[in-house]
Design a protein around this motif. Structure first.
Motif, PDB file in Angstrom:
ATOM      1  N   HIS A   1       0.819  -1.214   0.000  1.00 48.29           N
ATOM      2  CA  HIS A   1       0.000   0.000   0.000  1.00 48.29           C
ATOM      3  C   HIS A   1       0.855   1.267   0.000  1.00 48.29           C
ATOM      4  CE1 HIS A   1       0.981  -0.828   4.137  1.00 48.29           C
ATOM      5  NE2 HIS A   1       0.473   0.302   4.553  1.00 48.29           N
TER       6      HIS A   1
ATOM      7  N   ILE B   1      -5.025   3.611   2.969  1.00 50.13           N
ATOM      8  CA  ILE B   1      -5.784   2.642   2.164  1.00 50.13           C
ATOM      9  C   ILE B   1      -5.976   1.312   2.890  1.00 50.13           C
ATOM     10  CG2 ILE B   1      -5.237   3.853   0.027  1.00 50.13           C
ATOM     11  CD1 ILE B   1      -3.449   1.524  -0.797  1.00 50.13           C
TER      12      ILE B   1
ATOM     13  N   CYS C   1     -10.401  -0.192   4.278  1.00 49.10           N
ATOM     14  CA  CYS C   1      -9.566   0.901   4.792  1.00 49.10           C
ATOM     15  C   CYS C   1      -9.764   1.053   6.298  1.00 49.10           C
ATOM     16  CB  CYS C   1      -9.912   2.200   4.087  1.00 49.10           C
ATOM     17  SG  CYS C   1      -9.450   2.268   2.344  1.00 49.10           S
TER      18      CYS C   1
END
Length: 339
Positions: free
Chosen positions: A102, A287, A149
């Motif tokens: 990420h 994220i 998330c």
């Protein structure tokens, strides 16, 4: 094959355009979009405050039915309801290779730099497509990325049994973080929210609420926790004033999670001695790495359907965006193939 899409053209312009589908590659999946939900990032893109690459079809929270698959696709088939983990990672940089993809240096996102889900159709590689279990509606399935998330944020915050948690911001994300905090063992969850509508929904779901316009939030939290403060404070509003307030709400040994997207031009002062003396932990959360599958498994138990408060056809996207800007809603869903 032609299809209708909401495309960001740059310079704050979002237009409905006719596009042509690209040919399917061996590992591609053609999806007929059933539902796409509006996220704050979509507004930031239109406002020129998020690094998109126009022209691009926006929308990264979406789900739909598989229309066709490439010759090498094995995990889904036509007719399946699927959801999308809307990121592509390079797989070659340091962060991809140490399990932190990420943070990839060359990350690309559908709905940001690649055509996303505010469209009748989209083509997505199989590795980012997830089959949805029976009993989940397309609207709820569209929220999988957002839920993922939040799961990542909650895992970062390391909420434990009996913890007291304060969440600043009672929008969709704030409610979701509260639900996940409770599932993680929090004994008391406070939601700080000035909007009456959102605060009532939070209270109806069993959370303790505070109106930041009418009460001294810091004093109220101190009184509620016998002067100790909360164990975890989560900023979920994306505001600099609430970000600053987390330091006043958390107690000794506590954790602060910056989850809301505070605009990059804003900053705040933090006294290192305060972090040292109270042994605080300050965290960010970006994220949803490796949490999309977890999110799908959680969808049925989060009671998300009531939080999808508005529904629009793609042709009425201007009205949908206007509705999402108001405080009297949670999630606004677009239905690209409804006329």
């Amino acid at each position: 094959m032609g299809y209708l899409a909401a495309q960001y053209e740059g310079n704050h312009k979002l237009e409905l355009v006719e596009k042509e589908l690209p040919p399917l590659k061996d590992h591609d999946v053609l999806i007929k979009v059933a539902a796409a939900t509006i996220c704050g990032t979509d507004f930031h893109i239109i406002e020129g405050k998020f690094p998109a690459e126009p022209p691009v079809v926006i929308g990264h929270e979406f789900a739909g039915y598989v229309e066709a698959v490439g010759s090498a696709v094995e995990s889904v088939q036509p007719g399946d309801l699927v959801t999308i983990e809307p990121h592509l990672f390079c797989g070659l940089c340091k962060y991809c290779r140490i399990g932190k993809e990420h943070l990839c240096l060359k990350k690309k996102g559908y709905g940001v730099r690649l055509d996303g889900g505010f469209a009748e159709y989209c083509v997505i590689p199989e590795k980012t497509v997830y089959k949805v279990p029976p009993g989940i509606s397309p609207e709820v399935a569209a929220l999988t990325e957002n839920v993922g998330c939040c799961i990542h944020g909650i895992e970062r915050a390391n909420i434990r049994q009996g913890d007291h948690v304060a969440i600043l911001g009672g929008g969709f994300v704030g409610i979701l973080m509260a639900e996940l905090s409770r599932m993680s063992g929090a004994s008391r969850v406070f939601i700080v929210e000035p909007n009456d509508y959102r605060r009532k929904v939070a209270a109806d779901r069993g959370f303790e609420t505070l109106n930041s316009l009418s009460v001294d939030v810091v004093q109220a939290i101190q009184e509620a926790t016998a002067g100790l403060g909360v164990d975890v404070a989560i900023e979920a509003a994306g505001r600099i004033d609430t970000a600053k307030q987390t330091l006043q709400l958390v107690g000794r040994g506590g954790t602060i999670l910056f989850f809301g997207v505070v605009p990059p031009e804003w900053s705040m002062e933090i006294a290192p001695n305060d972090i040292f003396a109270r042994e605080l932990t300050l965290l960010g959360s970006s994220i949803n790495p490796y949490s999309h599958h977890k999110s799908i498994e959680k969808l049925a138990g989060l009671n998300l359907e009531p939080l999808i408060t508005h529904h629009f056809a793609l042709t009425n996207i201007a009205d949908a965006l206007d509705a999402a800007r108001t405080g009297n809603c949670f999630k606004v869903a677009l239905h690209p193939n409804d006329k």
